[in-house]
Design a protein around this motif. Structure first.
Motif, PDB file in Angstrom:
ATOM      1  N   PRO A  10       0.815  -1.203   0.000  1.00 43.12           N
ATOM      2  CA  PRO A  10       0.000   0.000   0.000  1.00 43.12           C
ATOM      3  C   PRO A  10       0.858   1.266   0.000  1.00 43.12           C
ATOM      4  CG  PRO A  10      -0.051  -0.998   2.168  1.00 43.12           C
ATOM      5  CD  PRO A  10       0.739  -1.915   1.279  1.00 43.12           C
ATOM      6  N   TYR A  11       0.249   2.346  -0.498  1.00 37.68           N
ATOM      7  CA  TYR A  11       0.928   3.632  -0.625  1.00 37.68           C
ATOM      8  C   TYR A  11       0.026   4.707  -0.033  1.00 37.68           C
ATOM      9  CZ  TYR A  11       2.428   7.911  -3.008  1.00 37.68           C
ATOM     10  OH  TYR A  11       2.810   9.199  -3.301  1.00 37.68           O
ATOM     11  N   ARG A  12       0.551   5.458   0.930  1.00 37.66           N
ATOM     12  CA  ARG A  12      -0.216   6.531   1.577  1.00 37.66           C
ATOM     13  C   ARG A  12       0.102   7.856   0.895  1.00 37.66           C
ATOM     14  NH1 ARG A  12      -2.680   4.926   6.043  1.00 37.66           N
ATOM     15  NH2 ARG A  12      -2.967   6.974   6.937  1.00 37.66           N
ATOM     16  N   THR A  13      -0.960   8.628   0.644  1.00 34.63           N
ATOM     17  CA  THR A  13      -0.788   9.925   0.004  1.00 34.63           C
ATOM     18  C   THR A  13      -1.954  10.827   0.368  1.00 34.63           C
ATOM     19  OG1 THR A  13      -0.317  11.023  -2.103  1.00 34.63           O
ATOM     20  CG2 THR A  13      -1.949   9.255  -2.147  1.00 34.63           C
ATOM     21  N   LYS A  14      -1.823  12.096   0.016  1.00 32.83           N
ATOM     22  CA  LYS A  14      -2.911  13.056   0.227  1.00 32.83           C
ATOM     23  C   LYS A  14      -3.583  13.374  -1.097  1.00 32.83           C
ATOM     24  CE  LYS A  14      -1.352  15.152   4.415  1.00 32.83           C
ATOM     25  NZ  LYS A  14      -1.426  16.312   5.233  1.00 32.83           N
ATOM     26  N   ILE A  15      -4.839  13.773  -1.008  1.00 27.73           N
ATOM     27  CA  ILE A  15      -5.611  14.143  -2.189  1.00 27.73           C
ATOM     28  C   ILE A  15      -5.371  15.629  -2.459  1.00 27.73           C
ATOM     29  CG2 ILE A  15      -7.946  14.362  -3.119  1.00 27.73           C
ATOM     30  CD1 ILE A  15      -8.697  12.061  -1.194  1.00 27.73           C
ATOM     31  N   TYR A  16      -5.092  15.960  -3.708  1.00 29.94           N
ATOM     32  CA  TYR A  16      -4.898  17.355  -4.089  1.00 29.94           C
ATOM     33  C   TYR A  16      -6.212  18.114  -4.043  1.00 29.94           C
ATOM     34  CZ  TYR A  16      -0.202  16.253  -5.780  1.00 29.94           C
ATOM     35  OH  TYR A  16       1.099  15.859  -5.869  1.00 29.94           O
ATOM     36  N   VAL A  17      -6.138  19.453  -4.075  1.00 22.98           N
ATOM     37  CA  VAL A  17      -7.346  20.279  -4.011  1.00 22.98           C
ATOM     38  C   VAL A  17      -8.265  20.071  -5.208  1.00 22.98           C
ATOM     39  CG1 VAL A  17      -6.551  22.087  -2.454  1.00 22.98           C
ATOM     40  CG2 VAL A  17      -6.034  22.243  -4.868  1.00 22.98           C
ATOM     41  N   ASN A  18      -7.735  19.550  -6.324  1.00 28.98           N
ATOM     42  CA  ASN A  18      -8.577  19.273  -7.493  1.00 28.98           C
ATOM     43  C   ASN A  18      -9.108  17.836  -7.479  1.00 28.98           C
ATOM     44  OD1 ASN A  18      -6.245  17.901  -8.064  1.00 28.98           O
ATOM     45  ND2 ASN A  18      -5.883  18.857 -10.035  1.00 28.98           N
ATOM     46  N   ALA A  39      -7.631   1.433 -14.920  1.00 29.30           N
ATOM     47  CA  ALA A  39      -7.410   0.439 -13.871  1.00 29.30           C
ATOM     48  C   ALA A  39      -8.558   0.501 -12.874  1.00 29.30           C
ATOM     49  CB  ALA A  39      -6.089   0.704 -13.165  1.00 29.30           C
ATOM     50  N   ASP A  40      -8.714  -0.588 -12.132  1.00 30.04           N
ATOM     51  CA  ASP A  40      -9.590  -0.590 -10.968  1.00 30.04           C
ATOM     52  C   ASP A  40      -8.681  -0.290  -9.781  1.00 30.04           C
ATOM     53  OD1 ASP A  40     -11.743  -1.301 -12.548  1.00 30.04           O
ATOM     54  OD2 ASP A  40     -11.602  -3.432 -12.066  1.00 30.04           O
ATOM     55  N   VAL A  41      -8.987   0.763  -9.040  1.00 30.27           N
ATOM     56  CA  VAL A  41      -8.127   1.206  -7.940  1.00 30.27           C
ATOM     57  C   VAL A  41      -8.883   1.008  -6.628  1.00 30.27           C
ATOM     58  CG1 VAL A  41      -6.869   3.154  -6.960  1.00 30.27           C
ATOM     59  CG2 VAL A  41      -7.037   2.922  -9.447  1.00 30.27           C
ATOM     60  N   THR A  42      -8.227   0.362  -5.677  1.00 32.43           N
ATOM     61  CA  THR A  42      -8.804   0.156  -4.350  1.00 32.43           C
ATOM     62  C   THR A  42      -8.075   1.067  -3.377  1.00 32.43           C
ATOM     63  OG1 THR A  42      -9.230  -2.164  -4.890  1.00 32.43           O
ATOM     64  CG2 THR A  42      -9.342  -1.543  -2.562  1.00 32.43           C
ATOM     65  N   ILE A  43      -8.856   1.899  -2.664  1.00 27.03           N
ATOM     66  CA  ILE A  43      -8.271   2.825  -1.694  1.00 27.03           C
ATOM     67  C   ILE A  43      -8.910   2.617  -0.328  1.00 27.03           C
ATOM     68  CG2 ILE A  43      -7.747   4.558  -3.466  1.00 27.03           C
ATOM     69  CD1 ILE A  43     -10.156   6.189  -2.421  1.00 27.03           C
ATOM     70  N   ARG A  44      -8.239   3.121   0.688  1.00 24.26           N
ATOM     71  CA  ARG A  44      -8.811   3.137   2.036  1.00 24.26           C
ATOM     72  C   ARG A  44      -8.834   4.591   2.496  1.00 24.26           C
ATOM     73  NH1 ARG A  44      -5.600  -0.203   5.413  1.00 24.26           N
ATOM     74  NH2 ARG A  44      -6.794  -1.917   4.587  1.00 24.26           N
ATOM     75  N   HIS A  45      -9.991   4.998   2.981  1.00 25.85           N
ATOM     76  CA  HIS A  45     -10.162   6.336   3.558  1.00 25.85           C
ATOM     77  C   HIS A  45     -10.801   6.129   4.911  1.00 25.85           C
ATOM     78  CE1 HIS A  45     -12.443  10.148   4.196  1.00 25.85           C
ATOM     79  NE2 HIS A  45     -11.263  10.643   3.873  1.00 25.85           N
ATOM     80  N   LYS A  81     -12.348  14.711   1.241  1.00 21.90           N
ATOM     81  CA  LYS A  81     -12.104  16.113   0.927  1.00 21.90           C
ATOM     82  C   LYS A  81     -10.652  16.324   0.509  1.00 21.90           C
ATOM     83  CE  LYS A  81     -14.074  17.246   5.137  1.00 21.90           C
ATOM     84  NZ  LYS A  81     -14.089  15.927   5.481  1.00 21.90           N
ATOM     85  N   PRO A  82     -10.376  17.436  -0.191  1.00 22.05           N
ATOM     86  CA  PRO A  82      -8.989  17.751  -0.534  1.00 22.05           C
ATOM     87  C   PRO A  82      -8.119  17.769   0.722  1.00 22.05           C
ATOM     88  CG  PRO A  82     -10.461  19.217  -1.709  1.00 22.05           C
ATOM     89  CD  PRO A  82     -11.297  18.436  -0.730  1.00 22.05           C
ATOM     90  N   LEU A  83      -6.899  17.306   0.573  1.00 23.27           N
ATOM     91  CA  LEU A  83      -5.883  17.206   1.619  1.00 23.27           C
ATOM     92  C   LEU A  83      -6.125  16.064   2.599  1.00 23.27           C
ATOM     93  CD1 LEU A  83      -5.225  20.995   2.282  1.00 23.27           C
ATOM     94  CD2 LEU A  83      -4.110  19.483   0.642  1.00 23.27           C
ATOM     95  N   ASP A  84      -7.230  15.293   2.431  1.00 23.51           N
ATOM     96  CA  ASP A  84      -7.415  14.078   3.230  1.00 23.51           C
ATOM     97  C   ASP A  84      -6.343  13.075   2.830  1.00 23.51           C
ATOM     98  OD1 ASP A  84      -9.643  15.054   4.491  1.00 23.51           O
ATOM     99  OD2 ASP A  84     -11.060  13.655   3.575  1.00 23.51           O
ATOM    100  N   GLU A  85      -5.960  12.236   3.762  1.00 23.22           N
ATOM    101  CA  GLU A  85      -5.000  11.188   3.464  1.00 23.22           C
ATOM    102  C   GLU A  85      -5.748   9.912   3.110  1.00 23.22           C
ATOM    103  OE1 GLU A  85      -1.971   9.073   6.268  1.00 23.22           O
ATOM    104  OE2 GLU A  85      -1.043  10.905   5.489  1.00 23.22           O
TER     105      GLU A  85
END
Length: 111
Positions: A10-18, A39-45, A81-85
């Motif tokens: 897994p890779y942790r990142t933040k969501i940009y404002v866009n 691709a089919d992308v699986t994320i965790r929020h 939301k933007p900037l959420d990890e």
């Protein structure tokens, strides 16, 4: 001091404002999908695991890194939301033919 290259999930990142998410070039190359468009992308929020089907992986202009947009309906449903990890858990490359067939089935349901 340089950051360690990202080369696995897994890779942790933040969501940009866009509402876009960047996949760094080191991850794209390590996973071997430099030429993949969908691709089919699986994320965790938070506590939610979310699958985003038929995600278009947009190419950046000068590198092999990719970015994708989290669709509005998913952002609204899960309160993203933007900037959420987020944590990217899986990326399953799709063939263009698979994606086209799935999109056509959604837009032209039988019955």
């Amino acid at each position: 001091m340089r950051a360690k290259p990202v080369d696995e999930l897994p890779y942790r990142t933040k969501i940009y404002v866009n509402s876009q998410v960047l996949l760094p070039v080191s991850l794209v190359r390590a996973l071997g999908f430099e030429w993949v468009r969908y691709a089919d992308v699986t994320i965790r929020h938070g506590d939610d695991t979310i699958v985003i089907n038929n995600t278009k992986l947009l190419r950046t202009r000068h590198t092999a890194s990719r970015q994708f947009t989290i669709p509005r309906e998913i952002r609204e449903k899960y309160g993203i939301k933007p900037l959420d990890e987020i944590e990217i858990l899986a990326i399953k490359p799709k063939q263009a033919k698979e994606t086209k067939t799935e999109i056509e089935a959604k837009t032209n349901p039988i019955g």
